[in-house]
Design a protein around this motif. Structure first.
Motif, short mmCIF file in Angstrom:
data_model
loop_
_atom_site.label_atom_id
_atom_site.label_comp_id
_atom_site.label_asym_id
_atom_site.label_seq_id
_atom_site.Cartn_x
_atom_site.Cartn_y
_atom_site.Cartn_z
N PRO A 174 0.61 -1.33 -0.60
CA PRO A 174 0.10 -0.05 -0.34
C PRO A 174 0.85 1.12 -0.25
CG PRO A 174 -1.35 -2.22 1.77
CD PRO A 174 0.10 -1.98 1.12
N TRP A 209 -2.54 -8.11 -4.92
CA TRP A 209 -2.32 -7.27 -3.54
C TRP A 209 -1.06 -6.03 -3.63
CZ3 TRP A 209 -0.58 -6.56 1.22
CH2 TRP A 209 -0.79 -5.37 2.34
N GLY A 212 -0.81 -3.97 -6.14
CA GLY A 212 -2.07 -2.80 -6.27
C GLY A 212 -2.63 -3.31 -7.11
N THR A 226 -1.82 -7.39 5.75
CA THR A 226 -1.36 -6.55 5.45
C THR A 226 -0.50 -6.51 7.02
OG1 THR A 226 -2.94 -4.43 5.50
CG2 THR A 226 -1.63 -4.06 6.98
#
Length: 244
Positions: A174, A209, A212, A226
């Motif tokens: 992220p 992930w 992105g 995460t």
């Protein structure tokens, strides 16, 4: 008597365990399991399919990392037990105190490799593929070459995927834009939507992930990814800090 319903249930259990471990059928064979054809018959039995033999059940215990007798128990309607899983009601449920048995030193699942070793393995695999594809191979060696190429392709594919995951963990995540050079390098792994199940599907989604490109994940999965990413960054920081 082992009915077709029991065989179909057993087939689902075997396929689910294999996918949980991230193993293809060739991987299972390489891990000590039955032949590829036998595993296919076990996982997708037909009305005329004979139940697995005791020898096949023992091979499944080995390849699927089940405790001895688990495959036979599952075939007859019970539940298999993973290696190291305590037997219900046994002393293994009790906390280990001082003086107890130490963990099996061969029970680890992961090993770290120097990147030079990974590159050398991939280069050696490329040369092996070229050898297996030679048109002048003796007919007696062609089937063995086909099997070797298939098994090596699966193993190298998983190694390349692990390398791509490492790169994405360092460069992606992220808030980070993947450099174009890296995107070109691993683009093929990200372009195809995940099609497998089990552990490998989770890894495919994790890579997307990090890059992105996975935007439709549920919140629980995003939280898990995460935590996995942050844990890896902490580990990288610790290891590379020790090298300074």
């Amino acid at each position: 008597m082992v009915t077709l319903d029991l065989q179909e249930r057993f087939g689902r259990i075997v396929a689910g365990r294999r996918e949980e471990l991230g193993l293809s059928r060739p991987d299972l064979r390489a891990a000590g399991g039955p032949s590829i054809a036998t595993t296919a018959r076990v996982e997708i039995p037909r009305a005329d399919t004979a139940p697995p033999s005791p020898a096949t059940l023992r091979l499944l215990d080995t390849g699927l990392r089940w405790a001895e007798g688990s495959a036979a128990r599952a075939l007859h309607g019970g539940d298999p037990r993973s290696l190291g899983e305590p037997v219900p009601g046994s002393d293994a449920h009790r906390p280990v105190t001082s003086g107890g048995n130490e963990n099996d030193p061969l029970s680890f699942r992961l090993v770290e490799l120097d990147i030079d070793v990974v590159d050398a393995l991939i280069a050696a695999a490329d040369r092996c593929f070229q050898l297996c594809d030679r048109s002048d191979l003796p007919e007696s060696a062609q089937e063995a070459a086909r099997v070797v190429k298939e098994q090596l392709g699966v193993a190298i594919g998983r190694l390349a995927a692990a390398q791509a995951t490492e790169v994405l963990e360092r460069a992606g995540g992220p808030g980070n834009d993947i450099p174009k050079s890296i995107e070109r390098l691993i683009g093929a792994l990200l372009a195809t939507p995940p099609t497998t199940t089990g552990v490998e599907r989770q890894n495919q989604l994790y890579r997307r992930w990090l890059a992105g490109s996975a935007t439709d994940l549920d919140s629980a999965l995003v939280d898990r990814f995460t935590r996995r990413w942050q844990s890896k960054l902490d580990r990288i920081s610790l290891i590379e800090g020790e090298r300074c």
